[in-house]
Design an enzyme around this catalytic site. Structure first.
Site, PDB file in Angstrom:
ATOM      1  N   HIS A   1      32.076  40.996  20.733  1.00  0.00           N
ATOM      2  CA  HIS A   1      31.771  39.713  20.084  1.00  0.00           C
ATOM      3  C   HIS A   1      31.360  38.653  21.098  1.00  0.00           C
ATOM      4  O   HIS A   1      31.296  37.474  20.768  1.00  0.00           O
ATOM      5  CB  HIS A   1      32.987  39.261  19.265  1.00  0.00           C
ATOM      6  CG  HIS A   1      33.295  40.219  18.154  1.00  0.00           C
ATOM      7  ND1 HIS A   1      32.927  40.006  16.853  1.00  0.00           N
ATOM      8  CD2 HIS A   1      33.882  41.444  18.182  1.00  0.00           C
ATOM      9  CE1 HIS A   1      33.305  41.037  16.117  1.00  0.00           C
ATOM     10  NE2 HIS A   1      33.878  41.928  16.903  1.00  0.00           N
TER      11      HIS A   1
ATOM     12  N   LYS B   1      34.009  33.377  54.809  1.00  0.00           N
ATOM     13  CA  LYS B   1      35.186  32.944  55.574  1.00  0.00           C
ATOM     14  C   LYS B   1      34.764  32.071  56.748  1.00  0.00           C
ATOM     15  O   LYS B   1      35.369  31.032  57.019  1.00  0.00           O
ATOM     16  CB  LYS B   1      35.941  34.165  56.111  1.00  0.00           C
ATOM     17  CG  LYS B   1      36.696  34.945  55.056  1.00  0.00           C
ATOM     18  CD  LYS B   1      37.542  36.012  55.722  1.00  0.00           C
ATOM     19  CE  LYS B   1      38.062  37.001  54.704  1.00  0.00           C
ATOM     20  NZ  LYS B   1      38.672  38.177  55.330  1.00  0.00           N
TER      21      LYS B   1
ATOM     22  N   GLU C   1      33.027  46.530  46.492  1.00  0.00           N
ATOM     23  CA  GLU C   1      33.216  46.323  47.923  1.00  0.00           C
ATOM     24  C   GLU C   1      32.878  47.595  48.708  1.00  0.00           C
ATOM     25  O   GLU C   1      32.542  47.536  49.887  1.00  0.00           O
ATOM     26  CB  GLU C   1      34.663  45.896  48.187  1.00  0.00           C
ATOM     27  CG  GLU C   1      34.805  44.895  49.301  1.00  0.00           C
ATOM     28  CD  GLU C   1      36.186  44.270  49.372  1.00  0.00           C
ATOM     29  OE1 GLU C   1      36.306  43.086  49.010  1.00  0.00           O
ATOM     30  OE2 GLU C   1      37.141  44.955  49.760  1.00  0.00           O
TER      31      GLU C   1
END
Ligand code: PA5
Length: 441
Positions: free
Chosen positions: A304, A418, A283
């Site tokens: 793995h 948003k 961010e």
């Protein structure tokens, strides 16, 4: 003190290039220390370790003691992004991996997603427990925590009539936002997120400190670790580990095209350190078409799964390994008469020795595979060292973003989803966007 090891980058990097980026990092360091760079109204985090008053910790402890007196055995901490990842990281790192605490309530997190099943299952848990809630939102208007809080608030009001103001604590802005208004109206105890501290830099404000105190951990030691690190990182020197980290990661990104940084830990207690760090760097730096994509793995677990790609996939990544020098527990591998599992060659060795050899072997293999490696070491996992690590990564992030030419303290891109979500949810005021979006789907 956090130590840095750049040896694992040497096979890839020219000394002259490193000097060039170290000089850039020194300039960025000056900007951060002087506080005259982009986003300089969000530098409150720099002095939190020394400025946090004892009275704030005492206030956190008063909530803890009050809820203990109430018999609360479940605390729901509601928040998203910077309003939850620091506390979640600290609790995961410091708690027993399997056993619940004998003295502290169970702490669970909510409001960091919009999953209906998650909230329904949280309600199942709340029905069985004596519930208290910490709701955290700096803006006080974020949808995810607001939705979760409405569910938890109504549950508490129904189950404990007249007790909500004792069972709910809010952490929000001093004056603004819906959560502040609601808290004042309902008489909740409140803590303040300082104006000049952004969410992802807020772990040493009440946002992190209150949940950590409620879980029974020592925030004074954490603040001391951060304060000692803050003092050490003031050094205007090329030996400063934050400066070295910022210089090397920018060099790898810009000169070698290493666009992905993988934070690696060999202890699953640091799974959420990876999440906290991803938010901090992602961010802060991912803007204007630039930035290193932050990823994280836990080893040897992920060797793995992601190990194949790291070893042989597209050569876009470098690693930053958080090395823990001392394990706090000891498990020795026993001798077995039959030796059917053929493990007697390890008899008498500590499991941590196997982990260390796996770590060393992986480092060499990844370097052979073209993956540069930065090492960041702490002594052990405890509150003090976690405080060191938090401050180190925050300070280095500020330097690093300035080297990249980015404002580390804003997050303009977070608004895009948003706006669409509000329009699709038909929030009043978004009618025009609703129409436009509906034409596209
Ligand atoms: O780092 C940030 O600023 C964000 O991740 C915020 O912490 C997150 O969006 C939550 O915001 P708020 O605390 O205002 O609800």
């Amino acid at each position: 003190m956090v130590k840095i090891n750049l040896d694992g980058c040497k096979p890839f990097v020219k000394a002259a290039d490193y000097d060039k980026y170290a000089a850039k990092a020194l300039e960025a360091f000056d900007t951060l220390v002087a506080g005259n760079g982009a986003g300089n109204d969000f530098l409150g985090w720099k002095t939190l370790p020394t400025d946090t008053p004892e009275s704030l910790i005492a206030d956190c402890e008063a909530v803890r003691d009050d809820w203990k007196a109430l018999g609360a055995n479940l605390v729901v901490v509601i928040g998203i992004g910077g309003s939850y990842l620091g506390a979640k990281c600290a609790l995961e790192a410091l708690s027993h991996s399997f056993l619940p605490s004998k003295s502290a309530p169970q702490i669970v997190f909510a409001g960091n997603n919009l999953s209906e099943e998650y909230l329904a299952e949280l309600t199942d848990l709340m029905e069985l427990r004596n519930v208290a809630c910490v709701v955290i939102s700096k803006s006080g208007t974020t949808t995810e925590p607001a939705v979760a809080f409405r569910v938890v608030k109504q549950f508490i009001e129904q189950k404990y009539p007249g007790e909500a103001s004792r069972r709910i604590v809010a952490i929000t802005d001093a004056a603004r936002g819906a959560l502040k208004t609601l808290s004042t109206q309902e008489g909740y105890r409140t803590f303040v997120v300082p104006d000049d501290v952004g969410g992802r830099y807020s772990v040493l404000t009440p946002v992190g400190l209150l949940p950590i105190v409620l879980a029974g951990f020592d925030v004074r030691a954490m603040l001391k670790g951060a304060a000692d690190t803050a003092a050490a990182l003031q050094s205007r020197s090329l030996d400063n580990p934050a400066l070295q980290y910022a210089a090397m990661r920018n060099l790898l990104y810009t000169e070698l095209g290493k666009k992905v940084e993988i934070l690696v830990s060999y202890n699953p207690k640091f799974t959420y350190l990876g999440e906290w760090w991803k938010q901090l760097y992602g961010e802060s730096e991912g803007k204007e078409g630039k930035g290193i994509y932050p990823a994280a793995v836990i080893c040897t677990t992920d060797l793995h799964s992601m190990g194949q790609f790291i070893q042989e996939g597209d050569r876009v990544m470098f690693e930053t390994v958080v090395n823990i020098e001392n394990s706090r527990r000891c498990v020795v591998i026993g001798e077995d008469k039959e030796n059917l599992d053929q493990l007697n060659y390890l008899a008498g060795q500590r499991v941590e020795h196997c982990n260390a050899m796996a770590q060393l072997g992986t480092k060499l293999a990844h370097i052979d595979g073209g993956v540069p490696q930065i090492g960041v070491s702490i002594e052990k996992i405890d509150e003090y060292n976690l405080g060191e690590l938090f401050y180190f990564f925050e300070f280095a992030c500020g330097i690093s973003a300035y080297v990249l030419g980015i404002n580390p303290f804003n997050q303009p891109g977070v608004e895009a989803y948003k706006k669409n979500m509000f329009a699709l949810l038909r929030k009043p005021g978004y009618e025009k966007q609703t129409e436009e979006l509906l034409k596209r789907i």
